[in-house]
Design an enzyme around this catalytic site. Sequence first.
Site, short mmCIF file in Angstrom:
data_model
loop_
_atom_site.label_atom_id
_atom_site.label_comp_id
_atom_site.label_asym_id
_atom_site.label_seq_id
_atom_site.Cartn_x
_atom_site.Cartn_y
_atom_site.Cartn_z
N GLU A 194 8.83 18.12 -25.25
CA GLU A 194 8.15 18.59 -24.02
C GLU A 194 8.60 19.88 -23.81
O GLU A 194 7.85 20.83 -23.24
CB GLU A 194 8.50 17.76 -22.97
N HIS A 247 -0.23 10.66 -28.33
CA HIS A 247 -0.36 9.20 -27.74
C HIS A 247 -0.84 8.20 -28.59
O HIS A 247 -0.40 7.06 -28.68
CB HIS A 247 -1.18 9.31 -26.49
N ARG A 293 -4.19 21.61 -15.56
CA ARG A 293 -3.08 20.46 -15.80
C ARG A 293 -3.38 20.04 -17.09
O ARG A 293 -2.41 19.44 -17.68
CB ARG A 293 -3.17 19.26 -14.45
N HIS A 340 8.36 8.58 -27.48
CA HIS A 340 7.52 9.44 -26.72
C HIS A 340 7.49 10.91 -27.50
O HIS A 340 6.52 11.43 -27.96
CB HIS A 340 7.62 9.58 -25.36
N LYS A 354 6.04 23.37 -15.18
CA LYS A 354 5.22 22.31 -14.84
C LYS A 354 4.85 22.20 -13.49
O LYS A 354 3.72 21.96 -13.07
CB LYS A 354 6.07 21.09 -15.31
N GLU A 401 -5.54 17.15 -12.15
CA GLU A 401 -5.99 17.33 -13.61
C GLU A 401 -7.45 17.40 -13.57
O GLU A 401 -8.03 16.81 -14.46
CB GLU A 401 -5.38 16.20 -14.51
N LYS A 459 2.87 11.80 -11.48
CA LYS A 459 2.00 10.66 -12.43
C LYS A 459 2.77 9.52 -12.35
O LYS A 459 4.02 9.53 -13.13
CB LYS A 459 1.65 11.24 -13.63
N HIS A 479 -0.65 15.89 -26.90
CA HIS A 479 -0.76 14.49 -26.54
C HIS A 479 -1.82 13.74 -26.86
O HIS A 479 -1.82 12.63 -27.02
CB HIS A 479 -0.54 14.25 -25.10
N ASN A 539 -1.24 18.35 -21.46
CA ASN A 539 -1.57 17.52 -22.72
C ASN A 539 -1.59 18.00 -23.82
O ASN A 539 -1.97 17.34 -24.93
CB ASN A 539 -2.81 16.46 -22.28
N ARG A 554 0.92 -1.29 -0.09
CA ARG A 554 -0.01 -0.13 0.02
C ARG A 554 0.84 1.30 -0.26
O ARG A 554 0.45 2.41 0.44
CB ARG A 554 -0.94 0.18 1.13
N1 GLY Z 1 2.77 14.86 -18.52
C1 GLY Z 1 1.77 15.28 -18.28
C2 GLY Z 1 1.40 15.62 -16.96
O1 GLY Z 1 2.45 15.46 -15.99
O2 GLY Z 1 0.52 15.86 -16.55
#
Ligand code: GLY
Length: 356
Positions: A179, A242, A231, A259, A217, A227, A137, A238, A235, A115
């Site tokens: 990025e 993606h 946030r 990526h 960031k 998000e 993330k 992306h 993206n 956990r």
């Molecule tokens: N890579 C996008 C984020 O961390 O929100």
Amino acid sequence: MNSIVTNEYSIHLDLDKYLALNQYIDSLSPSKIVVLTDTNTHQYCLDYFVSKLDIKCPIDFKSIQAGEQFKNIETCKELWHYFSEITLDRKALIINLGGGVITDLGGFVASTYLRGLAYLNIPTTLLSMVDASIGGKTGIDLDMLKNQIGLIVNPKMVIIDTHFLNTLPEEEFNSGVAEILKHGLIHSESYWNLVSNSKIVNNNSLKEIIYKSILIKKEIVENDPTEKNLRKKLNFGHTLGHAIESYSHLKKGFQPLLHGEAVAIGLLLACHISHNLLGFPKEKLEKLVQGYNYYFSKISFKKIEINEILNLLKFDKKNLNGQVNFVLLKDIGSYSISDEVSIELIHEAFDFYLEL
Ligand code: GLY
């Protein structure tokens, strides 16, 4: 260069970064440390990293296969079994030494074992320094679907050491630049000008760029850690990026893309759609094309491949009520979310890309 202090942890970039790391480990007094690497960082980064440690607690090393295709539940199981074999307890500390796959997967494995074990990130690629290692993330891919499984759990500390960038192949470095260009586009004219006016290379000014990108960031994530709204602008590029990345790994015979290589195409497509829908300035789109050409080679897509890529959009994590949500820009730094991007607009954007 000062450390960057977030609400929950610090990002150390200064000369004393390893002192901070050793002091943190000393104060935590973990029962055991596991340093997680992949086969690349095991070879090129581990000895250097270990030479910086000055700690008393027991330490183990575990390496996994390098590559996005190993960012999956099988690798997690391998690591959870390994943790169990070496009888890690809740006072253990995981140190992720690697690029985005290691920091995402290592953070996920740590955050779910017993956990939740504490973990630290030591990013070794440009991409993980400016993006993946910060913001909490963590996660893995579900077959070809990128980062479909995961948690948001912050590391206890991040150490940015640009020494590691000397070990990086050029295409991996360029993948991280995508990025940084995204940060320029979503943040401000001044940062966009800094990162787009000349080619970003591995020299002294890179440290300033990394620092600024992390600050950008950090500010976004602190205002919206889970998000809900702001946030989402991280993206940008992306949604299609993606889908293109997943497709490139899924489709037999298609060149597998890094990526950042896929995101760079996603940025161009998103800026083109933004130009058509919201009037994003043409000269800025052209500047992005110029930037793209500095770092990336054109990829060709057949009509049928584009259709197959569009089919993957239904899995995008930003979708709500079955609608694909695109992050778009009215201008540099001015974003909005749209669920009105038609298939025709996406095809037009691909046509624009293919004609570059
Ligand atoms: N890579 C996008 C984020 O961390 O929100």
